[in-house]
Design an enzyme around this catalytic site. Structure first.
Site, PDB file in Angstrom:
ATOM      1  N   SER A   1       5.474   0.540  -0.456  1.00 20.37           N
ATOM      2  CA  SER A   1       5.484   0.380   1.003  1.00 20.37           C
ATOM      3  C   SER A   1       4.818  -0.916   1.441  1.00 20.37           C
ATOM      4  O   SER A   1       4.958  -1.328   2.591  1.00 20.37           O
ATOM      5  CB  SER A   1       4.753   1.561   1.651  1.00 20.37           C
TER       6      SER A   1
ATOM      7  N   TYR B   1     -13.992   0.698  -9.309  1.00 20.63           N
ATOM      8  CA  TYR B   1     -12.616   0.184  -9.394  1.00 20.63           C
ATOM      9  C   TYR B   1     -12.422  -0.455 -10.777  1.00 20.63           C
ATOM     10  O   TYR B   1     -11.426  -0.194 -11.460  1.00 20.63           O
ATOM     11  CB  TYR B   1     -12.384  -0.846  -8.285  1.00 20.63           C
TER      12      TYR B   1
ATOM     13  N   SER C   1      -2.835  -3.199 -13.802  1.00 18.08           N
ATOM     14  CA  SER C   1      -4.274  -3.251 -14.017  1.00 18.08           C
ATOM     15  C   SER C   1      -4.825  -4.349 -13.121  1.00 18.08           C
ATOM     16  O   SER C   1      -4.395  -4.517 -11.969  1.00 18.08           O
ATOM     17  CB  SER C   1      -4.545  -3.502 -15.504  1.00 18.08           C
TER      18      SER C   1
ATOM     19  N   LYS D   1      -9.798   0.610 -13.841  1.00 16.08           N
ATOM     20  CA  LYS D   1      -8.823  -0.299 -14.458  1.00 16.08           C
ATOM     21  C   LYS D   1      -9.132  -0.497 -15.953  1.00 16.08           C
ATOM     22  O   LYS D   1      -8.209  -0.676 -16.756  1.00 16.08           O
ATOM     23  CB  LYS D   1      -8.795  -1.640 -13.715  1.00 16.08           C
TER      24      LYS D   1
HETATM   25  N1  LIG Z   1      -4.314  -7.226  -4.280  1.00 15.01           N
HETATM   26  C1  LIG Z   1      -5.047  -7.532  -5.316  1.00 15.01           C
HETATM   27  O1  LIG Z   1      -5.887  -8.465  -5.234  1.00 15.01           O
HETATM   28  C2  LIG Z   1      -4.871  -6.810  -6.629  1.00 15.01           C
HETATM   29  C3  LIG Z   1      -5.413  -7.412  -7.775  1.00 15.01           C
HETATM   30  C4  LIG Z   1      -5.286  -6.770  -9.004  1.00 15.01           C
HETATM   31  C5  LIG Z   1      -4.622  -5.558  -9.086  1.00 15.01           C
HETATM   32  N2  LIG Z   1      -4.110  -4.986  -7.962  1.00 15.01           N
HETATM   33  C6  LIG Z   1      -3.429  -3.677  -8.115  1.00 15.01           C
HETATM   34  O2  LIG Z   1      -2.100  -3.779  -7.650  1.00 15.01           O
HETATM   35  C7  LIG Z   1      -1.648  -2.515  -7.169  1.00 15.01           C
HETATM   36  C8  LIG Z   1      -1.049  -2.692  -5.783  1.00 15.01           C
HETATM   37  O3  LIG Z   1      -2.062  -3.163  -4.903  1.00 15.01           O
HETATM   38  P1  LIG Z   1      -1.761  -3.993  -3.556  1.00 15.01           P
HETATM   39  O4  LIG Z   1      -2.737  -5.104  -3.527  1.00 15.01           O
HETATM   40  O5  LIG Z   1      -0.310  -4.275  -3.432  1.00 15.01           O
HETATM   41  O6  LIG Z   1      -2.267  -2.929  -2.475  1.00 15.01           O
HETATM   42  P2  LIG Z   1      -1.568  -2.251  -1.205  1.00 15.01           P
HETATM   43  O7  LIG Z   1      -0.771  -3.234  -0.429  1.00 15.01           O
HETATM   44  O8  LIG Z   1      -2.665  -1.504  -0.528  1.00 15.01           O
HETATM   45  O9  LIG Z   1      -0.532  -1.236  -1.870  1.00 15.01           O
HETATM   46  C9  LIG Z   1      -0.944  -0.061  -2.488  1.00 15.01           C
HETATM   47  C10 LIG Z   1       0.258   0.859  -2.626  1.00 15.01           C
HETATM   48  O10 LIG Z   1      -0.198   2.056  -3.304  1.00 15.01           O
HETATM   49  C11 LIG Z   1       0.313   3.165  -2.619  1.00 15.01           C
HETATM   50  N3  LIG Z   1      -0.577   4.314  -2.791  1.00 15.01           N
HETATM   51  C12 LIG Z   1      -1.916   4.391  -2.552  1.00 15.01           C
HETATM   52  N4  LIG Z   1      -2.366   5.621  -2.831  1.00 15.01           N
HETATM   53  C13 LIG Z   1      -1.296   6.341  -3.274  1.00 15.01           C
HETATM   54  C14 LIG Z   1      -1.122   7.672  -3.730  1.00 15.01           C
HETATM   55  N5  LIG Z   1      -2.126   8.562  -3.773  1.00 15.01           N
HETATM   56  N6  LIG Z   1       0.114   8.058  -4.120  1.00 15.01           N
HETATM   57  C15 LIG Z   1       1.143   7.192  -4.088  1.00 15.01           C
HETATM   58  N7  LIG Z   1       1.051   5.910  -3.656  1.00 15.01           N
HETATM   59  C16 LIG Z   1      -0.162   5.515  -3.244  1.00 15.01           C
HETATM   60  C17 LIG Z   1       0.451   2.747  -1.158  1.00 15.01           C
HETATM   61  O11 LIG Z   1       1.507   3.470  -0.571  1.00 15.01           O
HETATM   62  P3  LIG Z   1       1.380   4.432   0.702  1.00 15.01           P
HETATM   63  O12 LIG Z   1       0.053   4.153   1.374  1.00 15.01           O
HETATM   64  O13 LIG Z   1       2.558   4.052   1.543  1.00 15.01           O
HETATM   65  O14 LIG Z   1       1.490   5.791   0.130  1.00 15.01           O
HETATM   66  C18 LIG Z   1       0.829   1.271  -1.289  1.00 15.01           C
HETATM   67  O15 LIG Z   1       2.241   1.114  -1.326  1.00 15.01           O
HETATM   68  C19 LIG Z   1      -2.877  -1.585  -7.215  1.00 15.01           C
HETATM   69  O16 LIG Z   1      -2.823  -0.809  -8.393  1.00 15.01           O
HETATM   70  C20 LIG Z   1      -4.045  -2.561  -7.280  1.00 15.01           C
HETATM   71  O17 LIG Z   1      -5.173  -1.988  -7.911  1.00 15.01           O
HETATM   72  C21 LIG Z   1      -4.223  -5.587  -6.739  1.00 15.01           C
END
Ligand SMILES: NC(=O)c1ccc[n+]([C@@H]2O[C@H](COP(=O)([O-])OP(=O)(O)OC[C@H]3O[C@@H](n4cnc5c(N)ncnc54)[C@H](OP(=O)(O)O)[C@@H]3O)[C@@H](O)[C@H]2O)c1
Length: 263
Positions: free
Chosen positions: A10, A139, A125, A143
């Site tokens: 989303s 967090y 991760s 990971k």
């Molecule tokens: N942004 C960064 O700097 C970064 C860096 C390293 C790794 N990551 C990893 O990348 C991944 C995506 O992060 P993002 O930055 O794109 O964050 P984001 O925009 O907040 O997206 C998180 C997604 O996870 C979904 N979600 C959360 N809880 C959920 C649940 N219980 N069941 C199903 N879906 C759930 C949300 O969907 P809904 O709320 O619509 O359900 C949303 O689509 C995560 O695993 C994060 O740890 C991010």
């Protein structure tokens, strides 16, 4: 046409990846807990913390597409604050999504991948899965756990022709927010606020989520997918190398400098 299921499409990395893979001819199913957006790919209801929701989602994909070739475990949340400030319930909530959610969805998909004798699982991760990060400790723990899980799973699935890869982004410009811990302890207040500002600044100035989507697309095209794909910007690029090559006390010094812990 390869069928991809990606959790949490989303927003952020999940949405960018689902959009890119759709454009590139993959048949993509994304998910959300509240799937009320109009997107150019189907958005199914999924809460990875709920067994029934996971089973229903996987069955919907199989009923509609007849197969799943790629699972991208992207859904994730972040928890800020000092480790001591988080309650056991805070930690459980975080792990329910970031680790047990991955296990739940993977276990639901694996019987079909094993039957097909083909598939690719990619787990989101983080650089925080490689090194500990102050005031993002739980967090990082979630990971790190995902890293050990994925490394082990890769050995076990190799004989079934199923690849397992870790996607390890640094700070990426998405709407991800560090949820606050349930309790605060005054002794940590100054460093918590300072590191939180640094985390927010780094995320706001990181590469766009399309950079991660591009690496995932490349990983899916690799004949022999790697265990790790890292996406970094600037000095972050040194983290995986530092971890392998430098003594721990050098890494600790660099992290303390980055988060201004000695000032
Ligand atoms: N942004 C960064 O700097 C970064 C860096 C390293 C790794 N990551 C990893 O990348 C991944 C995506 O992060 P993002 O930055 O794109 O964050 P984001 O925009 O907040 O997206 C998180 C997604 O996870 C979904 N979600 C959360 N809880 C959920 C649940 N219980 N069941 C199903 N879906 C759930 C949300 O969907 P809904 O709320 O619509 O359900 C949303 O689509 C995560 O695993 C994060 O740890 C991010």
């Amino acid at each position: 046409m390869r069928v991809v299921l990606i959790s949490g499409a989303s927003s952020g990395i999940g949405r960018a990846t689902a959009l890119l893979l759709s454009q590139q001819g993959y048949r993509v199913y994304g998910t959300s807990r509240q799937p009320n957006q109009a997107l150019p790919f189907p958005l199914l209801q999924l809460d990875v913390t709920d067994d029934e929701s996971v089973q229903a989602c996987v069955e919907t994909v199989l009923n509609q597409a007849g197969r799943i070739d790629v699972l991208i475990n992207n859904a994730g949340i972040a928890l800020g604050g000092a480790v001591e400030e988080a309650t056991a319930d805070d930690a459980k909530r975080l792990f329910e999504t970031n680790l047990f959610g991955v296990i739940r969805l993977t276990n639901a998909v694996l019987p079909y991948l094993r039957q097909q004798q083909r598939g690719h699982i990619l787990n989101l991760s983080s650089l925080a899965g490689i090194i500990g990060v102050p005031y993002l400790g739980l967090y990082a723990a979630s990971k790190h756990a995902l890293e050990g899980y994925s490394e082990s799973l890769r050995y076990e699935l190799r004989g079934f022709n199923i690849a397992v890869s870790l996607i390890e982004p640094g700070d990426i410009r998405t709407g991800i927010t560090n949820q606050p811990p349930s309790q605060t302890i005054t002794d940590y207040a100054d460093f918590r606020q300072r590191t939180e500002h640094i985390h927010i600044h780094n995320v706001q100035h990181g590469p766009p989520p399309e950079a991660v989507a591009g690496v995932i697309l490349k990983a899916l095209g690799d004949r022999h997918p790697r265990l790790r794909y890292t996406i970094t910007q600037g000095s972050e690029g040194w983290v995986p190398w530092m971890k392998r090559l430098l003594p721990d006390r050098w890494i600790e010094w660099l992290v303390r400098q980055t988060y201004q812990l000695d000032e």
